[in-house]
Motif scaffolding. Structure first.
Motif, PDB file in Angstrom:
ATOM      1  N   LEU A 173       0.987  -1.111  -0.115  1.00  0.00           N
ATOM      2  CA  LEU A 173      -0.137  -0.067  -0.094  1.00  0.00           C
ATOM      3  C   LEU A 173       0.911   1.385   0.132  1.00  0.00           C
ATOM      4  CD1 LEU A 173      -3.078  -0.146   2.632  1.00  0.00           C
ATOM      5  CD2 LEU A 173      -3.174  -0.380   0.073  1.00  0.00           C
ATOM      6  N   TRP A 174       0.319   2.131  -0.716  1.00  0.00           N
ATOM      7  CA  TRP A 174       1.157   3.669  -0.429  1.00  0.00           C
ATOM      8  C   TRP A 174       0.484   4.436   0.759  1.00  0.00           C
ATOM      9  CZ3 TRP A 174       5.019   4.217  -3.451  1.00  0.00           C
ATOM     10  CH2 TRP A 174       5.099   3.650  -4.755  1.00  0.00           C
ATOM     11  N   TYR A 175       1.546   4.944   1.483  1.00  0.00           N
ATOM     12  CA  TYR A 175       1.124   5.876   2.529  1.00  0.00           C
ATOM     13  C   TYR A 175       1.772   7.182   2.338  1.00  0.00           C
ATOM     14  CZ  TYR A 175      -0.196   1.703   5.065  1.00  0.00           C
ATOM     15  OH  TYR A 175      -0.984   0.764   5.306  1.00  0.00           O
ATOM     16  N   MET A 176       1.054   8.236   2.495  1.00  0.00           N
ATOM     17  CA  MET A 176       1.608   9.715   2.480  1.00  0.00           C
ATOM     18  C   MET A 176       1.303  10.506   3.769  1.00  0.00           C
ATOM     19  SD  MET A 176      -0.759  12.434   0.313  1.00  0.00           S
ATOM     20  CE  MET A 176      -0.393  12.111  -1.416  1.00  0.00           C
ATOM     21  N   VAL A 177       2.449  10.985   4.234  1.00  0.00           N
ATOM     22  CA  VAL A 177       2.026  12.056   5.246  1.00  0.00           C
ATOM     23  C   VAL A 177       2.113  13.637   4.641  1.00  0.00           C
ATOM     24  CG1 VAL A 177       3.166  11.061   7.460  1.00  0.00           C
ATOM     25  CG2 VAL A 177       4.744  11.944   5.797  1.00  0.00           C
ATOM     26  N   ILE A 178       1.242  14.326   5.408  1.00  0.00           N
ATOM     27  CA  ILE A 178       1.189  15.862   4.882  1.00  0.00           C
ATOM     28  C   ILE A 178       1.365  16.699   6.168  1.00  0.00           C
ATOM     29  CG2 ILE A 178      -0.943  17.196   4.018  1.00  0.00           C
ATOM     30  CD1 ILE A 178      -0.947  16.017   1.704  1.00  0.00           C
ATOM     31  N   GLY A 179       2.067  17.733   5.949  1.00  0.00           N
ATOM     32  CA  GLY A 179       1.942  18.887   6.887  1.00  0.00           C
ATOM     33  C   GLY A 179       0.651  19.576   6.906  1.00  0.00           C
ATOM     34  N   THR A 180       0.206  19.981   8.075  1.00  0.00           N
ATOM     35  CA  THR A 180      -0.919  20.998   8.193  1.00  0.00           C
ATOM     36  C   THR A 180      -0.957  21.520   9.480  1.00  0.00           C
ATOM     37  OG1 THR A 180      -3.204  20.869   7.626  1.00  0.00           O
ATOM     38  CG2 THR A 180      -2.473  19.048   8.727  1.00  0.00           C
ATOM     39  N   GLN A 181      -2.422  22.236   9.744  1.00  0.00           N
ATOM     40  CA  GLN A 181      -2.713  22.870  11.140  1.00  0.00           C
ATOM     41  C   GLN A 181      -4.140  22.649  11.250  1.00  0.00           C
ATOM     42  OE1 GLN A 181      -3.126  27.325   9.621  1.00  0.00           O
ATOM     43  NE2 GLN A 181      -1.622  27.198  11.214  1.00  0.00           N
ATOM     44  N   THR A 182      -4.500  22.487  12.508  1.00  0.00           N
ATOM     45  CA  THR A 182      -5.642  22.328  12.889  1.00  0.00           C
ATOM     46  C   THR A 182      -6.580  23.861  12.797  1.00  0.00           C
ATOM     47  OG1 THR A 182      -5.639  22.864  15.030  1.00  0.00           O
ATOM     48  CG2 THR A 182      -5.419  20.709  14.627  1.00  0.00           C
ATOM     49  N   VAL A 183      -7.974  23.761  12.852  1.00  0.00           N
ATOM     50  CA  VAL A 183      -8.515  25.092  12.791  1.00  0.00           C
ATOM     51  C   VAL A 183      -7.993  26.030  13.892  1.00  0.00           C
ATOM     52  CG1 VAL A 183     -10.531  24.563  11.012  1.00  0.00           C
ATOM     53  CG2 VAL A 183     -10.390  24.163  13.553  1.00  0.00           C
ATOM     54  N   LYS A 184      -7.690  25.422  15.052  1.00  0.00           N
ATOM     55  CA  LYS A 184      -7.264  26.128  16.428  1.00  0.00           C
ATOM     56  C   LYS A 184      -5.800  26.621  16.095  1.00  0.00           C
ATOM     57  CE  LYS A 184      -9.631  23.561  19.756  1.00  0.00           C
ATOM     58  NZ  LYS A 184      -9.439  22.366  20.581  1.00  0.00           N
ATOM     59  N   GLU A 185      -5.319  26.254  14.887  1.00  0.00           N
ATOM     60  CA  GLU A 185      -3.773  26.623  14.715  1.00  0.00           C
ATOM     61  C   GLU A 185      -2.922  26.128  15.563  1.00  0.00           C
ATOM     62  OE1 GLU A 185      -3.115  30.622  14.005  1.00  0.00           O
ATOM     63  OE2 GLU A 185      -4.849  30.952  12.529  1.00  0.00           O
ATOM     64  N   GLU A 186      -2.838  24.475  15.417  1.00  0.00           N
ATOM     65  CA  GLU A 186      -1.902  23.806  15.910  1.00  0.00           C
ATOM     66  C   GLU A 186      -1.385  22.782  14.835  1.00  0.00           C
ATOM     67  OE1 GLU A 186      -4.892  21.974  18.517  1.00  0.00           O
ATOM     68  OE2 GLU A 186      -4.109  23.001  20.451  1.00  0.00           O
ATOM     69  N   GLY A 187      -0.038  22.611  14.834  1.00  0.00           N
ATOM     70  CA  GLY A 187       0.631  21.680  13.761  1.00  0.00           C
ATOM     71  C   GLY A 187       0.249  20.674  13.810  1.00  0.00           C
ATOM     72  N   ARG A 188       0.116  19.632  12.732  1.00  0.00           N
ATOM     73  CA  ARG A 188      -0.112  18.232  12.749  1.00  0.00           C
ATOM     74  C   ARG A 188       0.475  17.667  11.533  1.00  0.00           C
ATOM     75  NH1 ARG A 188      -2.140  19.419  16.688  1.00  0.00           N
ATOM     76  NH2 ARG A 188      -4.219  18.818  17.695  1.00  0.00           N
ATOM     77  N   VAL A 189       0.555  16.376  11.561  1.00  0.00           N
ATOM     78  CA  VAL A 189       1.054  15.540  10.538  1.00  0.00           C
ATOM     79  C   VAL A 189      -0.149  14.550  10.372  1.00  0.00           C
ATOM     80  CG1 VAL A 189       2.693  13.834   9.483  1.00  0.00           C
ATOM     81  CG2 VAL A 189       3.449  16.087  10.603  1.00  0.00           C
ATOM     82  N   LEU A 190      -0.611  14.437   9.250  1.00  0.00           N
ATOM     83  CA  LEU A 190      -1.634  13.438   8.746  1.00  0.00           C
ATOM     84  C   LEU A 190      -1.079  12.222   7.932  1.00  0.00           C
ATOM     85  CD1 LEU A 190      -4.877  15.698   8.060  1.00  0.00           C
ATOM     86  CD2 LEU A 190      -3.957  14.906  10.177  1.00  0.00           C
ATOM     87  N   LEU A 191      -1.681  11.268   8.236  1.00  0.00           N
ATOM     88  CA  LEU A 191      -1.244  10.069   7.318  1.00  0.00           C
ATOM     89  C   LEU A 191      -2.619   9.358   6.522  1.00  0.00           C
ATOM     90  CD1 LEU A 191       0.880   7.588   7.062  1.00  0.00           C
ATOM     91  CD2 LEU A 191      -0.675   6.252   8.636  1.00  0.00           C
ATOM     92  N   PHE A 192      -2.229   9.308   5.073  1.00  0.00           N
ATOM     93  CA  PHE A 192      -3.412   8.943   4.357  1.00  0.00           C
ATOM     94  C   PHE A 192      -2.652   7.427   3.563  1.00  0.00           C
ATOM     95  CE2 PHE A 192      -4.140  13.152   4.512  1.00  0.00           C
ATOM     96  CZ  PHE A 192      -5.128  13.702   4.206  1.00  0.00           C
ATOM     97  N   LYS A 193      -3.570   6.942   3.001  1.00  0.00           N
ATOM     98  CA  LYS A 193      -3.242   5.539   2.314  1.00  0.00           C
ATOM     99  C   LYS A 193      -3.981   5.569   1.194  1.00  0.00           C
ATOM    100  CE  LYS A 193      -6.397   2.469   4.620  1.00  0.00           C
ATOM    101  NZ  LYS A 193      -6.873   1.202   5.522  1.00  0.00           N
ATOM    102  N   SER A 194      -3.291   4.740   0.162  1.00  0.00           N
ATOM    103  CA  SER A 194      -3.870   4.552  -1.478  1.00  0.00           C
ATOM    104  C   SER A 194      -3.506   3.169  -1.870  1.00  0.00           C
ATOM    105  CB  SER A 194      -3.417   5.805  -2.259  1.00  0.00           C
ATOM    106  OG  SER A 194      -3.675   5.643  -3.409  1.00  0.00           O
ATOM    107  N   LYS A 195      -4.040   2.688  -2.646  1.00  0.00           N
ATOM    108  CA  LYS A 195      -3.700   1.524  -3.648  1.00  0.00           C
ATOM    109  C   LYS A 195      -2.781   1.858  -4.752  1.00  0.00           C
ATOM    110  CE  LYS A 195      -7.265  -1.922  -2.075  1.00  0.00           C
ATOM    111  NZ  LYS A 195      -8.588  -1.311  -1.831  1.00  0.00           N
ATOM    112  N   ASP A 196      -3.327   3.116  -5.313  1.00  0.00           N
ATOM    113  CA  ASP A 196      -2.724   3.334  -6.559  1.00  0.00           C
ATOM    114  C   ASP A 196      -2.142   4.795  -6.689  1.00  0.00           C
ATOM    115  OD1 ASP A 196      -4.953   4.850  -6.331  1.00  0.00           O
ATOM    116  OD2 ASP A 196      -6.227   4.028  -7.717  1.00  0.00           O
TER     117      ASP A 196
END
Ligand code: FRU
Length: 491
Positions: A173-196
């Protein structure tokens, strides 16, 4: 002419117009990656592909400011000699009108594929953020995927500061991390997955600011990178908004890491404390890849956002990449070593052994210069301070000082008298041992100092005058022995 060709031609025109102006700059580096002209920021798409390393970078060809971003493209067989290739991505599509932002590269069924963020801003400053794909057949010309973007904006609860996909494959499986912030302005890293690589599903939050007893760690996390090393998981990211605390976090933004274990089913990572990767001045947005020799190699931007007053701007270029460094994990700490291949640049070795320095400053014949590598092994006797001064002028007015303060158990990089450019001091705790090993890479306007086999690294740009070539070794209030000092000119 299509929009893409038009944008690339426009960039090439200005590059060719300004190339000689940049080349004429004494501060041009001799063995680091730099933009031909314009601005370089994050390393992107770093990958070992068909026996060659490819490295892309965020590139603004038109000015030394952060404008419309392209992806510049370089390749190398040995990580040391790099060839400039045609621009890989230009912001030609509706989903990237304000820049092809940072991202990574993967081999998908053998096809080199870039995954990046399309950045769009309208007149009112509203931002849209799109994750996109581009592929290449020949490793040079890239085509954007027809059904781009593969991800529209951010999931609920986060803002449109949502970017910098780093992708890898695990168990099919493919995995992706992305950098972001919450609506309360706190830094986050999110994990996504994909077959293709095309359909992505959110797995969960990997880590973030105010998520656990580490407390507040910034309002936005950029450029995440997640990989396993020695059976543990490492998350590297560049948080914005952490306040300085003593010797820590003194640059405008940081780059650091967590070591722990990622749960691929929930996305959550159990981890330890946040540790800065580099203790110096200019270092941001690192990105790693695993090469075919099994090494985890990292490049970083040897610069920082919002710091555009380097003396090189009068020559129409700014910033550079760090040297490639191999990452190793000892316990929960990352060690960084310059890649072995850098030895290819060595010539004219000069070595001295067993020199005692007793409350004095000494100069050694043939140890001087501005493009060189130095290995120094100090053995502490009873000095309170000892170290090395680089890029010293004859009148003593210019010098860059690297030294150890035994009473405070700190290593210090002082560029207050380095010449032009930003000034300052950076310090880092190095617990007292008898031996201090410095591995220094000096280029025309940069220093990278690896301490005790990569336990800590200090990176910084310095802009001394070209006559300031002296090197001095010193001890204060006591003695230090130099067990060994070797110097090579680098070419
Ligand atoms: C980090 C960064 C990234 C973004 C890129 C734009 O320096 O701000 O988050 O993708 O630069 O050039």
């Amino acid at each position: 002419m299509d929009k893409n060709t038009e944008l690339i031609n426009k960039a090439n025109e200005i590059i060719e117009k300004n190339r000689d102006i940049a080349e004429g700059d004494y501060y041009r580096l001799k063995y680091h990656i730099m933009p031909p002209t314009g601005l370089l920021n994050d390393p992107n798409g770093f990958i070992h592909y068909k026996g060659e390393y490819h490295l892309f970078y965020q590139f603004h060809p038109f000015d030394t400011t952060h404008g419309l971003k392209y992806w510049a493209h370089m390749k190398s067989k040995d990580l040391v000699h790099w060839e400039e290739l045609p621009i890989a991505l230009a912001p030609s599509k509706w989903y990237e009108t304000h820049g092809c932002y940072s991202g990574s590269a993967v081999k998908n069924d053998g096809i080199l594929t870039l995954v990046y963020t399309g950045n769009v801003k309208d007149e009112e400053g509203n931002r849209e953020t799109y994750q996109c794909l581009a592929t290449t057949e020949d490793g040079i010309q890239f085509s954007k995927y027809d059904n781009n973007p593969v991800m529209y904006n951010q999931p609920e609860g986060y803002t449109r500061h949502f970017r910098d996909p780093k992708v890898w494959k695990k168990d099919g499986l493919w995995y992706m991390v992305i950098g972001t912030q919450t609506v309360k302005e706190e830094g986050r890293v999110l994990l996504f997955k994909s077959k293709d690589l095309k359909d992505w599903e959110l797995v969960g939050e990997v880590a973030g600011s105010n998520l656990n007893d580490l407390g507040y760690l910034g309002y936005m996390w950029e450029c995440p990178d997640l990989f396993s090393l020695n059976g543990k998981d490492v998350l590297i990211f560049s948080p914005q908004g952490i306040e300085a605390k003593g010797d820590l976090y003194n640059n405008i933004y940081q780059s650091g890491y967590f070591v722990g274990k990622l749960d691929y089913s929930t996305g959550k990572m159990e981890h330890g404390e946040f540790i800065e990767i580099d203790r110096g001045f200019e270092f941001y947005a690192p990105q790693t890849t695993l090469d075919e020799k099994g090494r985890r190699i990292m490049f970083a931007w040897m610069g920082l956002p919002e710091r555009e007053e380097h003396p090189t701007v009068e020559h129409k270029w700014i910033h550079a990449m760090t040297l490639p460094r191999v990452l190793e994990l000892k316990g929960s700490k990352l060690y960084q070593k310059p890649v072995e291949e850098l030895k290819l640049l060595r010539k004219d070795q000069v070595t001295y052994k067993d020199i005692l320095i007793d409350n004095e400053e000494i100069i050694l014949q043939k140890i001087s210069g501005d493009v060189l590598e130095l290995l120094v092994e100090f053995e502490l006797e009873d000095a309170n301070e000892f170290g090395i001064k680089l890029r010293c002028s004859e009148d003593g007015k210019e010098e860059t000082v690297l030294y150890y303060d035994r009473n405070n158990e700190k290593f210090i990089f002082d560029r207050n008298k380095s010449g032009k450019g930003y000034k300052g001091i950076r310090r880092c705790k190095i617990p007292n041992t008898n031996i201090l090993k410095l591995h220094i890479f000096m280029d025309r306007s940069s220093l990278e100092v690896f301490i005790n086999d990569g336990e800590e690294v200090f990176t910084g740009r310095i802009y001394p005058s070209k006559e300031s070539l002296g090197i001095k070794l010193f001890a204060k209030e006591g003695k230090v022995k130099i067990r060994n000092i070797s110097k090579w000119n680098l070419e």
